[in-house]
Design an enzyme around this catalytic site. Structure first.
Site, PDB file in Angstrom:
ATOM      1  N   THR A 186       0.843  -1.189   0.000  1.00 19.58           N
ATOM      2  CA  THR A 186       0.000   0.000   0.000  1.00 19.58           C
ATOM      3  C   THR A 186       0.882   1.245   0.000  1.00 19.58           C
ATOM      4  O   THR A 186       2.087   1.176   0.253  1.00 19.58           O
ATOM      5  CB  THR A 186      -0.910   0.032   1.233  1.00 19.58           C
ATOM      6  OG1 THR A 186      -0.089   0.120   2.415  1.00 19.58           O
ATOM      7  CG2 THR A 186      -1.762  -1.225   1.313  1.00 19.58           C
ATOM      8  N   GLU A 331      -5.868  -3.748  -1.618  1.00 21.72           N
ATOM      9  CA  GLU A 331      -6.416  -4.876  -0.854  1.00 21.72           C
ATOM     10  C   GLU A 331      -7.545  -5.609  -1.575  1.00 21.72           C
ATOM     11  O   GLU A 331      -7.952  -6.690  -1.140  1.00 21.72           O
ATOM     12  CB  GLU A 331      -6.922  -4.386   0.503  1.00 21.72           C
ATOM     13  CG  GLU A 331      -5.829  -3.928   1.458  1.00 21.72           C
ATOM     14  CD  GLU A 331      -5.482  -2.456   1.334  1.00 21.72           C
ATOM     15  OE1 GLU A 331      -4.908  -1.901   2.282  1.00 21.72           O
ATOM     16  OE2 GLU A 331      -5.783  -1.844   0.273  1.00 21.72           O
ATOM     17  N   LYS A 440     -15.469  17.411   9.236  1.00 22.36           N
ATOM     18  CA  LYS A 440     -16.585  17.405  10.171  1.00 22.36           C
ATOM     19  C   LYS A 440     -16.780  18.820  10.690  1.00 22.36           C
ATOM     20  O   LYS A 440     -15.979  19.324  11.477  1.00 22.36           O
ATOM     21  CB  LYS A 440     -16.332  16.417  11.303  1.00 22.36           C
ATOM     22  CG  LYS A 440     -16.308  14.973  10.820  1.00 22.36           C
ATOM     23  CD  LYS A 440     -16.181  13.962  11.937  1.00 22.36           C
ATOM     24  CE  LYS A 440     -16.217  12.549  11.379  1.00 22.36           C
ATOM     25  NZ  LYS A 440     -16.078  11.517  12.415  1.00 22.36           N
ATOM     26  N   TRP A 445     -20.906  16.053   8.213  1.00 19.18           N
ATOM     27  CA  TRP A 445     -19.829  15.708   7.290  1.00 19.18           C
ATOM     28  C   TRP A 445     -19.914  16.553   6.021  1.00 19.18           C
ATOM     29  O   TRP A 445     -20.994  16.778   5.465  1.00 19.18           O
ATOM     30  CB  TRP A 445     -19.915  14.232   6.900  1.00 19.18           C
ATOM     31  CG  TRP A 445     -19.453  13.303   7.976  1.00 19.18           C
ATOM     32  CD1 TRP A 445     -18.952  13.651   9.197  1.00 19.18           C
ATOM     33  CD2 TRP A 445     -19.450  11.877   7.940  1.00 19.18           C
ATOM     34  NE1 TRP A 445     -18.632  12.521   9.918  1.00 19.18           N
ATOM     35  CE2 TRP A 445     -18.931  11.420   9.167  1.00 19.18           C
ATOM     36  CE3 TRP A 445     -19.827  10.936   6.992  1.00 19.18           C
ATOM     37  CZ2 TRP A 445     -18.779  10.072   9.458  1.00 19.18           C
ATOM     38  CZ3 TRP A 445     -19.678   9.597   7.278  1.00 19.18           C
ATOM     39  CH2 TRP A 445     -19.160   9.166   8.502  1.00 19.18           C
TER      40      TRP A 445
END
Length: 547
Positions: A186, A331, A440, A445
């Site tokens: 990653t 992944e 936030k 959000w």
């Protein structure tokens, strides 16, 4: 009771075997690192891959050993790819866009015993030799005439390594389909990079997944240009998918600028391509500045980061190219969803399809998605409720290499992607942000991705990024950063006006600043971590209003 079917392990050597046997004459065209265009075929790649296998066995590589590749998209890379995997060793694709210290850390963590490198990257490896104590052999992917300075006794030249070796009788396959096959790390945006260890079975299943009509829908009649690198999550599986169906492959090598990509698209009659948005933005700039047209390209898959609406419309309206949005991650091998329209969406006029096309799409057979809240409860798929995007399936990681990070699945076997998303009643998923990037504000959000997509559509914008900045009243408020196209100038109110009416008023950035560069990470995504570090001391001057 068990079924009475043959035990035919799903190992990737069978993919290239099939490509060579049934599509052996099909071309693979590469822009070589040395410069010239090189033409070969699947049959020739198959034979040379077996020579690679013989050489690896001679140097002591055994099943389970990791062998690194530090290379561009070329036919040689494909030969090496299969030559490693087919003997049960693990092909570890290294990302050359990483800092040398991180690159060496990854190679050492993986335990690479040998590394194949293009000429471009050989100086990096030689300069950091002491940081790679486990590497016993370097193989430079060229010939003796191009031997780089500083190449010692532990360096072989690729063409000389292959010379005289047999093209058959290599011990390909014959192992369990769950055997480790590939290793990809990653990007390490939230800590040390972590290794995702693919199996032969998962890569084989992912190949079948990509070939579904509503995914990439590749066929023997396609000519494919994978701009997405082989070191970026297996080139989204194309290095497996293309030989599986006998599609012509066009490999771009190290040149991925707009003019270079356009040249390959046209000279090789490419019908399908895949890359991150920044590549297609460079191509569009080239087309706009030259007035050139795309005469053969029909379909483009764009992933890696959100695709601006302006890009989707430009490809469709000006060049007749169908853009399909995709989502995935290392992944997930990597494809998780793809935006092929369903029957109802396909029946709509294009303008009415655009909101749907802005989403990341539907999961194909083999991938399951779910939204969960902070407490792990399942959330409704109503297209409005935000939640943590969870995924599971036969092409999804169950753990990281060497168990880095510990348990990564919840009690029900779901993997938390780190994305915040919605899923509508048709199963179409839309990423609203990375969990670490979401703003936030006052307990609500704000999606940075949605603001970025709209801002990037401004005619003066080259790139746009949004980050959250601390605010004494609202906790966080959005800051919009814009990299303008060359030669352009602008004022903040122009972008505020452009956003007005397209987002909620309380989503409106509290400031707009213009930067010389919006940094991109090693996989071509906007590097929010670096942007936040650069602007850590920023404070808002006051609230901007539309002009």
């Amino acid at each position: 009771m068990l079924g009475l079917m043959q035990d035919w392990p799903l190992t990737v050597d069978k993919i290239l075997d099939h490509g060579a046997l049934r599509h052996g004459h099909r071309e693979v065209v590469s822009r070589s690192v040395e410069g010239p265009i090189v033409r070969t075929t699947y049959a020739e790649i198959h034979a040379r891959a077996k020579r690679v296998s013989h050489a690896l066995l001679e140097m002591g590589i055994r099943p389970g050993d990791r062998v690194g590749t530090l290379a561009w998209n070329t036919a040689r890379h494909i030969e090496i790819w299969y030559g490693i995997m087919a003997i049960g060793a693990v092909c570890h694709t290294l990302n050359p866009r990483l800092h040398p210290d991180q690159l060496c850390w990854i190679a050492d963590h993986a335990g690479d015993k040998a590394i194949f490198t293009d000429l471009t990257f050989a100086p990096i490896l030689f300069a950091n030799r002491e940081k790679l104590p486990q590497v016993e052999r370097f193989i430079v992917m060229s010939d003796e005439a191009h031997r780089p300075a500083g190449a010692g006794d532990d360096v072989w030249m690729y063409e000389e390594m292959l010379s005289g070796r047999p093209t058959d009788d290599a011990p390909w396959g014959g192992f369990d389909e769950t055997t480790a096959c590939g290793l990809c790390y990653t990007s390490g945006t939230t800590g040390d990079p972590k290794g995702v260890l693919y199996s032969h079975r998962s890569n084989f299943l992912h190949t079948l997944l990509t070939l579904q009509t509503d995914v990439m829908g590749l066929s023997a009649t396609d000519t494919i240009l994978p701009v997405v690198p082989m070191f970026h999550a297996n080139a989204w599986g194309i290095a497996f998918s293309a030989p599986a169906v006998g599609a012509k492959l066009v490999m771009p090598g190290s040149r991925m600028d707009g003019p270079a990509i356009f040249e390959l698209l046209e000279t090789e009659a490419v019908t399908f391509s895949a890359a991150v948005p920044t590549v297609w933005q460079m191509l569009l700039q080239h087309l706009e500045s030259t007035g050139e047209k795309l005469t053969t390209l029909k379909r483009v898959v764009i992933g890696g980061s959100a695709c601006p609406e302006s890009l989707i419309r430009a490809f469709h309206d000006k060049y007749g190219v169908d853009v399909r949005h995709a989502w995935g991650m290392t992944e997930t091998s990597p494809l998780g969803t793809l935006g092929a329209p369903d029957a109802e969406v396909a029946a709509l006029p294009f303008d009415q399809q655009v909101p749907w096309r802005m989403k990341q799409g539907r999961p194909p057979l083999g991938v399951e998605l779910m939204l969960k809240d902070d407490e792990g409860n399942k959330l409704p798929e109503d297209g409005e409720t935000y939640g943590h995007l969870m995924v599971r399936g036969g092409t999804v990681a169950s753990a990281y290499f060497k168990n880095a990070g510990g348990d990564i699945l919840d009690a029900d076997g779901w993997f938390d992607t780190g994305d915040v998303a919605t899923i509508d009643p048709t199963g179409c998923m839309q990423i609203t942000d990375r969990a670490k990037d979401v703003i936030k504000s006052g307990g609500e959000w704000i999606s940075t991705i949605e603001i970025e997509n709209i801002a990037a559509g401004h005619p003066k914008a080259l790139l746009a990024a949004v980050i959250g900045i601390a605010h004494p009243k609202w906790d966080e408020r959005p800051l919009l950063l814009v990299q303008l196209k060359p030669g352009q100038t602008a004022e903040p109110h122009e972008f505020i006006t452009h956003l007005s009416g397209k987002i909620a008023k309380w989503w409106m950035p509290d400031d707009v600043i213009f930067v010389d560069e919006i940094p991109l990470g090693a996989t071509g995504k906007i590097d929010k971590k670096l942007i936040r570090a650069r602007h850590a001391s920023y404070r808002f001057p006051g609230t901007l209003q539309p002009a």
